[in-house]
Scaffold this motif. Structure first.
Motif, PDB file in Angstrom:
ATOM      1  N   ASP A 431      26.117  39.565  32.993  1.00 53.53           N
ATOM      2  CA  ASP A 431      24.902  39.136  33.689  1.00 53.53           C
ATOM      3  C   ASP A 431      25.034  37.718  34.231  1.00 53.53           C
ATOM      4  N   ASP A 432      25.822  36.882  33.566  1.00 54.50           N
ATOM      5  CA  ASP A 432      26.048  35.517  34.041  1.00 54.50           C
ATOM      6  C   ASP A 432      27.036  35.467  35.188  1.00 54.50           C
ATOM      7  N   GLY A 433      27.622  36.626  35.527  1.00 50.61           N
ATOM      8  CA  GLY A 433      28.536  36.684  36.663  1.00 50.61           C
ATOM      9  C   GLY A 433      29.982  36.345  36.336  1.00 50.61           C
ATOM     10  N   GLU A 434      30.359  36.339  35.044  1.00 56.45           N
ATOM     11  CA  GLU A 434      31.740  36.029  34.684  1.00 56.45           C
ATOM     12  C   GLU A 434      32.698  37.134  35.112  1.00 56.45           C
ATOM     13  N   PHE A 435      32.216  38.337  35.285  1.00 58.04           N
ATOM     14  CA  PHE A 435      33.020  39.420  35.861  1.00 58.04           C
ATOM     15  C   PHE A 435      32.086  40.408  36.524  1.00 58.04           C
TER      16      PHE A 435
END
Length: 461
Positions: A431-435
């Motif tokens: 959700d934090d956009g790390e993948f």
């Protein structure tokens, strides 16, 4: 007194066939209840539900006549009601159950409200108004039809439902009678209570009128989570409309309009309308008037979840509906805590917290909150959030977890409850956009393993 009703009700071929079968058997059929009321409110429109009451014919002979036109369900026989199906349409056909059964005027006096006691003779196209229903319909008044009203206390809630749908108000003498029936609420089956509330959610456009009926009838006391909002003050800069109960009703009215514009029906509409009605129930416990005169309600969103769940449970709401409304209540202040366009990560996290509710439902409730403030109404603050949600593909629900159990097995870790902390961390990272894809999830897993975090997560699990 009879009233001319030529062309008032447009009947389908199936309805005409059912009526003719009853006449051929010697009965006198009348259209009754909501189909007559609705035809008078919107003349010329074909009614969706046609209820028929038959005079001059016993129930067994009515059943025999109906079997010639379609399958007959006798599940309601103990209430002198039969259901017949013809050409895909269902019809409720009843005969009067008590004395004076051959007199339509007596039967009318035993119905709930005068606006529902109107009868239409499809043979002569005359409206029979035995208890003053036409005048009450024109005036928008809910008045009990006769002394038998109290035999079914659920009729009080039906009045609230009718008020929600049509904006009706309660006659003073009927309000007095309803107050005397208030103790009977505890004996009503939950499924019958929910049926009225379901109609409020699915069809109501004047929910504030329903709240007014509940208040005047004394039945709002059975919804203490809502009743406590009466008199709770709000900061007039943001809420010039008045107390929290007033705002809640106006927000529900606005939600109905927004839900209809969005094309919502069924449970989807109910979630939005009742979500708006209950979004501020936490203010009863969290509102404070500060020494400088300012009014605050910090924490009311989180604090509203428990009372909303209690109220919804008490009216028989299905768990699936409760499960969608409560996260919307918890998150209804989220949009105003972020200035400008939110980040994709913030939106993805919100979508996860809202599930099983959708971002679109949350947006409509928040929009109704801001539209239900009288002269202080303003635009929906969630527009930017919805735009980012659509771009991120989470407008209908959170994205599925990209990391798989097989990825942990491939690293030599046996399946088990120890996976939970890893998967929770993976969700947060996603959700934090790390993948953003499975390959990225595998790379993230390898990275946290190298950093020693994977071992800690497994130990926590």
């Amino acid at each position: 007194m009879p009233e001319d009703g030529v062309g008032l009700v447009q009947l389908s071929g199936a309805a005409t066939t059912v009526l003719e079968a009853i006449r051929s058997a010697g009965g006198r059929p009348y259209l009754v209840g909501g189909c007559v009321r609705d035809a008078l409110l919107a003349p010329g429109r074909r009614p969706k539900d046609v209820d028929i009451e038959v005079f001059g014919l016993e129930l067994d002979r009515v059943a025999a006549a109906l079997r010639r036109v379609g399958p007959v369900d006798e599940v309601g026989r103990s209430f002198a009601v039969l259901k017949v199906r013809r050409d895909g349409e269902d019809f409720d056909v009843s005969v009067p159950r008590t004395g004076g059964g051959d007199d339509p005027s007596v039967a009318a006096s035993r119905r709930d409200y005068t606006v529902n006691a109107l009868m239409f003779d499809p043979t002569t196209e005359v409206v029979l108004d035995a208890v003053g229903g036409l005048a009450d319909l024109r005036a928008g008044v809910l008045r009990h039809s006769g002394p038998s009203f109290g035999e079914d206390p659920l009729r009080v809630l039906r009045g609230a439902q009718l008020a929600a749908r049509f904006g009706f108000r309660l006659a003073p003498e009927t309000a007095l009678l309803c107050r005397s029936l208030a103790p009977a609420f505890v004996d009503l089956p939950g499924e019958r209570i929910w049926e009225e509330w379901r109609k409020i959610g699915e069809k109501g456009r004047h929910v504030s009128a329903a709240v007014a009926v509940l208040g005047e009838s004394g039945w709002l006391a059975h919804l203490p989570q809502l009743a406590r909002l009466a008199g709770v003050p709000q900061d007039p800069r943001w809420h010039p409309e008045g107390d929290v109960l007033t705002h809640s009703g106006l927000a529900a009215d606005a939600a109905a309009v927004l839900a209809d514009e969005a094309g919502l029906t069924g449970d989807d509409r109910t979630v939005v309308v009742l979500g708006a009605l209950l979004h501020d129930v936490g203010k009863a416990a969290y509102t404070q008037v500060r020494a400088d005169g300012r009014i605050t309600s910090h924490g009311h969103a989180d604090g509203g979840v428990a009372p909303a769940r209690e109220l919804l449970t008490s009216i028989g709401a299905p768990s699936a509906v409760i499960g969608r409304i409560t996260p919307i209540i918890r998150e209804h202040m989220t949009a105003v805590t972020v200035e400008g366009r939110p980040s994709a990560a913030a939106v993805r996290r919100l979508a996860r917290r809202l599930a099983p509710a959708a971002m679109a439902e949350w947006s409509l409730v928040c929009g109704a909150d801001h539209a239900g403030r009288g002269s202080g109404s303003g635009p929906n603050p969630t527009t930017g959030w919805l735009a980012v949600a659509e771009e991120s593909g989470v407008d209908r629900g959170p994205s599925r977890l990209l990391l798989r159990g097989d990825d942990l097995i491939a690293l030599g870790h046996a399946p088990g409850p120890q996976y939970r902390a890893v998967m929770s961390a993976a969700l947060a990272a996603q959700d934090d956009g790390e993948f953003t894809d499975h390959a990225g999830a595998v790379a993230w897993l390898s990275r946290i393993a190298a950093e020693g975090r994977l071992a800690r997560y497994l130990a926590e699990g």
